[in-house]
Design a protein around this motif. Structure first.
Motif, PDB file in Angstrom:
ATOM      1  N   ASP A 158     -35.440  42.919 -31.248  1.00 37.19           N
ATOM      2  CA  ASP A 158     -34.616  42.640 -32.435  1.00 37.19           C
ATOM      3  C   ASP A 158     -35.388  42.866 -33.737  1.00 37.19           C
ATOM      4  OD1 ASP A 158     -32.448  41.882 -30.859  1.00 37.19           O
ATOM      5  OD2 ASP A 158     -33.149  39.804 -30.715  1.00 37.19           O
ATOM      6  N   HIS A 159     -36.595  43.418 -33.630  1.00 39.11           N
ATOM      7  CA  HIS A 159     -37.435  43.671 -34.824  1.00 39.11           C
ATOM      8  C   HIS A 159     -37.935  45.122 -34.819  1.00 39.11           C
ATOM      9  CE1 HIS A 159     -37.559  39.302 -35.493  1.00 39.11           C
ATOM     10  NE2 HIS A 159     -37.811  39.183 -34.191  1.00 39.11           N
ATOM     11  N   GLN A 160     -37.117  46.046 -34.313  1.00 38.02           N
ATOM     12  CA  GLN A 160     -37.572  47.421 -34.161  1.00 38.02           C
ATOM     13  C   GLN A 160     -37.797  48.120 -35.494  1.00 38.02           C
ATOM     14  OE1 GLN A 160     -35.380  49.806 -31.331  1.00 38.02           O
ATOM     15  NE2 GLN A 160     -34.994  48.045 -29.979  1.00 38.02           N
ATOM     16  N   GLU A 161     -37.264  47.544 -36.572  1.00 38.75           N
ATOM     17  CA  GLU A 161     -37.470  48.172 -37.881  1.00 38.75           C
ATOM     18  C   GLU A 161     -38.858  47.859 -38.449  1.00 38.75           C
ATOM     19  OE1 GLU A 161     -36.510  43.984 -38.772  1.00 38.75           O
ATOM     20  OE2 GLU A 161     -35.817  45.480 -37.313  1.00 38.75           O
ATOM     21  N   ARG A 162     -39.582  46.938 -37.808  1.00 39.24           N
ATOM     22  CA  ARG A 162     -40.898  46.544 -38.321  1.00 39.24           C
ATOM     23  C   ARG A 162     -41.993  47.386 -37.672  1.00 39.24           C
ATOM     24  NH1 ARG A 162     -40.726  40.055 -39.350  1.00 39.24           N
ATOM     25  NH2 ARG A 162     -42.465  40.667 -40.698  1.00 39.24           N
ATOM     26  N   VAL A 163     -43.111  47.524 -38.388  1.00 42.20           N
ATOM     27  CA  VAL A 163     -44.196  48.411 -37.955  1.00 42.20           C
ATOM     28  C   VAL A 163     -44.763  48.002 -36.603  1.00 42.20           C
ATOM     29  CG1 VAL A 163     -46.512  49.237 -38.548  1.00 42.20           C
ATOM     30  CG2 VAL A 163     -44.793  48.970 -40.342  1.00 42.20           C
ATOM     31  N   ILE A 164     -44.741  46.695 -36.304  1.00 40.86           N
ATOM     32  CA  ILE A 164     -45.344  46.206 -35.066  1.00 40.86           C
ATOM     33  C   ILE A 164     -44.685  46.819 -33.826  1.00 40.86           C
ATOM     34  CG2 ILE A 164     -43.801  44.205 -34.974  1.00 40.86           C
ATOM     35  CD1 ILE A 164     -47.494  44.242 -33.925  1.00 40.86           C
ATOM     36  N   TYR A 165     -43.402  47.223 -33.947  1.00 44.24           N
ATOM     37  CA  TYR A 165     -42.705  47.765 -32.772  1.00 44.24           C
ATOM     38  C   TYR A 165     -43.321  49.093 -32.342  1.00 44.24           C
ATOM     39  CZ  TYR A 165     -38.987  49.278 -29.634  1.00 44.24           C
ATOM     40  OH  TYR A 165     -38.292  49.699 -28.534  1.00 44.24           O
ATOM     41  N   THR A 166     -43.518  50.028 -33.282  1.00 41.22           N
ATOM     42  CA  THR A 166     -44.138  51.303 -32.925  1.00 41.22           C
ATOM     43  C   THR A 166     -45.609  51.117 -32.564  1.00 41.22           C
ATOM     44  OG1 THR A 166     -44.509  51.717 -35.301  1.00 41.22           O
ATOM     45  CG2 THR A 166     -42.563  52.718 -34.277  1.00 41.22           C
ATOM     46  N   MET A 167     -46.271  50.113 -33.151  1.00 39.47           N
ATOM     47  CA  MET A 167     -47.650  49.813 -32.759  1.00 39.47           C
ATOM     48  C   MET A 167     -47.699  49.412 -31.279  1.00 39.47           C
ATOM     49  SD  MET A 167     -48.864  47.579 -36.082  1.00 39.47           S
ATOM     50  CE  MET A 167     -50.441  47.129 -35.379  1.00 39.47           C
ATOM     51  N   THR A 168     -46.678  48.652 -30.848  1.00 35.70           N
ATOM     52  CA  THR A 168     -46.629  48.205 -29.454  1.00 35.70           C
ATOM     53  C   THR A 168     -46.397  49.377 -28.512  1.00 35.70           C
ATOM     54  OG1 THR A 168     -45.704  46.106 -30.262  1.00 35.70           O
ATOM     55  CG2 THR A 168     -45.564  46.523 -27.905  1.00 35.70           C
ATOM     56  N   LYS A 190     -44.750  59.926 -27.072  1.00 36.94           N
ATOM     57  CA  LYS A 190     -43.593  60.713 -27.534  1.00 36.94           C
ATOM     58  C   LYS A 190     -42.464  59.795 -28.000  1.00 36.94           C
ATOM     59  CE  LYS A 190     -44.489  64.992 -25.001  1.00 36.94           C
ATOM     60  NZ  LYS A 190     -44.023  65.934 -23.963  1.00 36.94           N
ATOM     61  N   LYS A 191     -42.335  58.605 -27.368  1.00 33.09           N
ATOM     62  CA  LYS A 191     -41.327  57.648 -27.833  1.00 33.09           C
ATOM     63  C   LYS A 191     -41.592  57.251 -29.282  1.00 33.09           C
ATOM     64  CE  LYS A 191     -40.036  55.443 -23.447  1.00 33.09           C
ATOM     65  NZ  LYS A 191     -40.049  54.179 -22.662  1.00 33.09           N
ATOM     66  N   VAL A 192     -42.875  57.109 -29.616  1.00 30.35           N
ATOM     67  CA  VAL A 192     -43.226  56.755 -30.997  1.00 30.35           C
ATOM     68  C   VAL A 192     -42.789  57.854 -31.958  1.00 30.35           C
ATOM     69  CG1 VAL A 192     -45.134  56.273 -32.587  1.00 30.35           C
ATOM     70  CG2 VAL A 192     -45.187  55.330 -30.271  1.00 30.35           C
ATOM     71  N   LEU A 193     -43.100  59.117 -31.603  1.00 28.32           N
ATOM     72  CA  LEU A 193     -42.780  60.235 -32.498  1.00 28.32           C
ATOM     73  C   LEU A 193     -41.273  60.487 -32.573  1.00 28.32           C
ATOM     74  CD1 LEU A 193     -45.656  62.695 -31.522  1.00 28.32           C
ATOM     75  CD2 LEU A 193     -45.551  61.116 -33.444  1.00 28.32           C
ATOM     76  N   GLU A 194     -40.524  60.014 -31.554  1.00 29.84           N
ATOM     77  CA  GLU A 194     -39.062  60.158 -31.567  1.00 29.84           C
ATOM     78  C   GLU A 194     -38.375  58.949 -32.196  1.00 29.84           C
ATOM     79  OE1 GLU A 194     -38.291  60.649 -27.458  1.00 29.84           O
ATOM     80  OE2 GLU A 194     -39.113  62.697 -27.353  1.00 29.84           O
ATOM     81  N   TYR A 195     -39.153  58.001 -32.699  1.00 31.79           N
ATOM     82  CA  TYR A 195     -38.606  56.786 -33.304  1.00 31.79           C
ATOM     83  C   TYR A 195     -37.674  57.174 -34.465  1.00 31.79           C
ATOM     84  CZ  TYR A 195     -38.661  52.382 -35.974  1.00 31.79           C
ATOM     85  OH  TYR A 195     -38.324  51.248 -36.673  1.00 31.79           O
ATOM     86  N   PRO A 196     -36.460  56.629 -34.492  1.00 35.57           N
ATOM     87  CA  PRO A 196     -35.465  57.067 -35.490  1.00 35.57           C
ATOM     88  C   PRO A 196     -35.746  56.578 -36.913  1.00 35.57           C
ATOM     89  CG  PRO A 196     -34.595  55.268 -34.144  1.00 35.57           C
ATOM     90  CD  PRO A 196     -35.902  55.660 -33.527  1.00 35.57           C
ATOM     91  N   GLY A 197     -36.566  55.532 -37.059  1.00 32.76           N
ATOM     92  CA  GLY A 197     -36.840  54.992 -38.386  1.00 32.76           C
ATOM     93  C   GLY A 197     -38.012  55.683 -39.068  1.00 32.76           C
ATOM     94  N   GLN A 198     -38.480  55.063 -40.156  1.00 27.93           N
ATOM     95  CA  GLN A 198     -39.616  55.600 -40.917  1.00 27.93           C
ATOM     96  C   GLN A 198     -40.915  55.230 -40.220  1.00 27.93           C
ATOM     97  OE1 GLN A 198     -39.493  57.536 -43.669  1.00 27.93           O
ATOM     98  NE2 GLN A 198     -41.713  57.704 -43.686  1.00 27.93           N
ATOM     99  N   LEU A 199     -41.711  56.244 -39.843  1.00 26.52           N
ATOM    100  CA  LEU A 199     -42.985  55.984 -39.167  1.00 26.52           C
ATOM    101  C   LEU A 199     -44.105  55.835 -40.199  1.00 26.52           C
ATOM    102  CD1 LEU A 199     -43.247  58.279 -35.996  1.00 26.52           C
ATOM    103  CD2 LEU A 199     -43.193  55.796 -36.082  1.00 26.52           C
ATOM    104  N   SER A 200     -44.986  54.866 -39.974  1.00 30.00           N
ATOM    105  CA  SER A 200     -46.143  54.692 -40.856  1.00 30.00           C
ATOM    106  C   SER A 200     -47.189  55.764 -40.571  1.00 30.00           C
ATOM    107  CB  SER A 200     -46.752  53.302 -40.650  1.00 30.00           C
ATOM    108  OG  SER A 200     -47.331  53.205 -39.362  1.00 30.00           O
ATOM    109  N   ASN A 201     -48.092  55.972 -41.549  1.00 22.57           N
ATOM    110  CA  ASN A 201     -49.203  56.910 -41.328  1.00 22.57           C
ATOM    111  C   ASN A 201     -50.030  56.490 -40.123  1.00 22.57           C
ATOM    112  OD1 ASN A 201     -48.606  58.530 -43.571  1.00 22.57           O
ATOM    113  ND2 ASN A 201     -49.681  57.137 -44.949  1.00 22.57           N
ATOM    114  N   TRP A 202     -50.226  55.180 -39.971  1.00 16.31           N
ATOM    115  CA  TRP A 202     -51.024  54.677 -38.857  1.00 16.31           C
ATOM    116  C   TRP A 202     -50.363  55.016 -37.520  1.00 16.31           C
ATOM    117  CZ3 TRP A 202     -50.473  51.587 -34.655  1.00 16.31           C
ATOM    118  CH2 TRP A 202     -51.647  51.171 -34.019  1.00 16.31           C
TER     119      TRP A 202
END
Length: 606
Positions: A158-168, A190-202
């Motif tokens: 329920d927090h996929q819009e936050r940076v911690i989700y792609t970090m996980t 590849k799931k990270v790079l296909e993330y539909p939201g805004q990806l951080s530089n990190w």
């Protein structure tokens, strides 16, 4: 009201840029801190301190990170905010991870999970499971790490819009890679790079670096280079030394694999620079960790004070009840009152005596810790330079960058460096064993010229690597001074290493003696032809009695700022004098003055 809204907006912006843009996050949090202090908003100040702790942790500055987390703990202990305390506690767990104290870190994250569950904070629970998976993975407990990362993803759904989700997601890919499961690792990156939201530089940097590692492991070297170059573009927009070092290591290995040794050497130097920087920061963090133990003891004192206050409150409650009963029966009341007073005095007296015992023990512990900290600092600082020299020689030979003659020379240097380091370590260990109850200065008659020659002979690699000549032909022979021999070695070692560090290649360092006609002291002059010291830095050196901020050498050599502090303290302990003359681009002269004595050389004890 408007100011509070502005403050909340600044904090929100700082948190938003935490893993995206370091400078922006710092700017927002700095403004928020100033406004929160004006408004005297303690809880907001605590939250800002926690965010600063995370910001410096991302950068790799663990010393500042733990300082901010400690500030936050102090604030939230005062305001009794469990959520803020849990965040600060989680930060301490991250510091333990950086120090490789993995079991201790996991214990802390388990405590954080319980606090977050109690508060119903699903975001906090997910973050704590994410952090716990790092420690488990580094311990090789991959099954537990997968369980933790899956729980983290479940709580963060329920927090996929936050940076911690792609970090996980990135961390899941790293765990599979460390486990040797390349296809599963690639899938998560590849799931990270296909993330539909805004990806951080990190997030981009970590995912592309991970894919580059996977391709390298599969043998697709050129594909690995292509992905690593993409990662490199992202990683230099962050300020994380670990991520920069990771990409440099991948490119160094890949270029070496295809025979592009020039590019491999370039990235090898970058990797070493980032690794050295993290090493220095980690050493400072280890020292800070010892201080953290003392801080924990202080927190125990606060807890005892709280218990004393609660005990006193209970006694007062009993006293009030007894007074009420005394109104009913005056005689019975006076008897009960007298008994309660005596009991209360006895309890308070016992508590005061115990409190004094605890205070005395804490003072002794603090004094012992201070001496042990200084002793550990000396050992680690004096061993760092020779170990780095050995490491650099081995790296050059392993990469095949030396021809046959250079290899022979390197082996001779390596054997001598190991022998010198072994001898220095034996002396340091003998000396440190004698100092376990506190550093003691034992001034004895000492041959100055013999120890100068000994210390210069241990610097062969540093001298050769910069093509520097050390001329000590003007040193007086058979000069005896009154000094602690081991502390003199530490003084000379740090002064000579600093002269080499700030000397330009192909230059000269000159040592000579002079006599102070006023008091008969012997002066040892160490003159280099290096970059010198600025006027502001000289003011900092002369005005402070603590460690000054380290400056890079002429070949980007790193330091801790500890060496000059040790020189100054040991000169004082030996009743000597330290004088520094320097101007920018005109070199530096260090003058060490010692008490001269008249004893034949044959009677000196080494």
């Amino acid at each position: 009201m408007e100011s509070e809204q502005i403050l909340d907006s600044l904090i929100s912006k700082g948190e938003e840029f935490l893993y995206v843009e370091w400078d922006s996050a710092y700017s927002y949090l700095k403004k928020a801190d100033s406004l929160a202090r004006e408004l005297e908003e303690d809880n907001k100040l605590g939250k800002i301190a926690n965010l600063f702790g995370t910001l410096y942790y991302v950068e790799g500055d663990y010393v500042k990170s733990i300082q901010y987390y400690s500030d936050a703990s102090e604030i939230f202990n005062r305001t009794q905010d469990e959520s803020g305390l849990g965040y600060a506690l989680n930060g301490r767990g991250l510091i333990y991870l950086s120090q490789n104290q993995l079991e201790r870190a996991i214990e802390i994250f388990n405590r954080c999970i319980e606090i977050s569950k109690k508060l119903g904070d699903t975001y906090g629970i997910g973050k704590n499971y994410f952090n716990r998976s790092i420690g488990e993975s580094d311990l090789g407990q991959y099954e537990k790490a997968h369980q933790s990362i899956n729980l983290a993803l479940e709580y963060l759904k329920d927090h996929q819009e936050r940076v911690i989700y792609t970090m996980t997601l990135n961390r899941a890919g790293k765990i599979y890679f460390d486990e040797g499961k390349l296809n599963e690792s690639e899938s998560y990156y590849k799931k990270v790079l296909e993330y539909p939201g805004q990806l951080s530089n990190w997030a981009n940097a970590f995912a592309y670096s991970g894919l580059a590692e996977v391709e390298m492991a599969k043998g697709n070297v050129r594909k690995s280079i292509e992905l690593a170059k993409i990662a490199e573009d992202y990683v230099y927009k962050t300020r994380g030394f670990w991520d920069k070092g990771r990409v440099s290591n991948i490119l160094m290995t890949a270029y070496e694999e295809i025979g592009n040794y020039e590019s491999a050497l370039k990235h090898a130097k970058l990797y070493k620079a980032y690794s050295d920087s993290l090493y220095n920061e980690n050493k400072n963090a280890e020292i800070s960790h010892l201080q953290l133990l003392v801080a924990d003891a202080d927190n125990q004192n606060l807890l005892q004070e709280k218990e004393l206050a609660e005990s006193s409150a209970k006694s007062n409650k009993k006293f009030t009840i007894i007074l009420t009963i005394a109104l009913i029966g005056l005689i019975i009341g006076f008897i009960l009152y007298g008994r309660v007073i005596k009991q209360k005095e006895k309890i308070n007296q016992d508590l005061l005596e115990k409190q004094k015992e605890v205070q005395i023990q804490n003072e002794k512990l603090g004094a012992i810790n201070e001496e042990k900290n200084k002793l550990f600092s000396i050992l680690s600082h004096d061993l760092k330079a020779p170990i780095n020299s050995i490491k650099q020689l081995l790296e050059l030979e392993e990469k095949g960058l030396l021809d046959e003659d250079e290899q022979k020379t390197a082996r001779k240097l390596l054997i001598k460096q190991v022998s010198d380091t072994d001898e220095m370590l034996r002396k340091l260990l003998r000396w440190s064993h004698a100092q376990l109850d506190g550093i003691i200065t034992n001034r004895t008659p000492t041959d100055l010229s013999a120890i100068v020659r000994e210390q210069v002979s241990q610097l062969d690699y540093q001298i050769i690597s910069k093509n520097i000549k050390i001329d000590y032909s003007s040193i007086f022979e058979d000069v005896q001074i009154l000094v602690d021999p081991q502390q003199l070695r530490i003084i000379l070692q740090n002064c000579l290493q600093n002269s080499i560090k700030f000397s330009n290649p192909d230059s000269q360092i000159k040592l000579w003696n002079s006599v102070n006609e006023t008091d008969g002291f012997i002066n040892l002059h160490i003159q280099d032809e290096g970059i010198g010291i600025s006027e502001s830095k000289m003011e900092e050196i002369s005005s402070q009695v603590v460690r000054v901020k380290s400056t890079e050498g002429t070949q980007k050599e790193k330091g801790t700022g500890l060496g000059l502090l040790l020189v100054r303290q040991f000169m004082e302990k030996n009743q000597g004098l330290l004088v520094i003359h320097s101007k920018p681009n005109e070199g530096t002269e260090i003058i060490l003055s010692f008490e001269k004595i008249n004893i034949p050389v044959g009677k000196l004890e080494s």
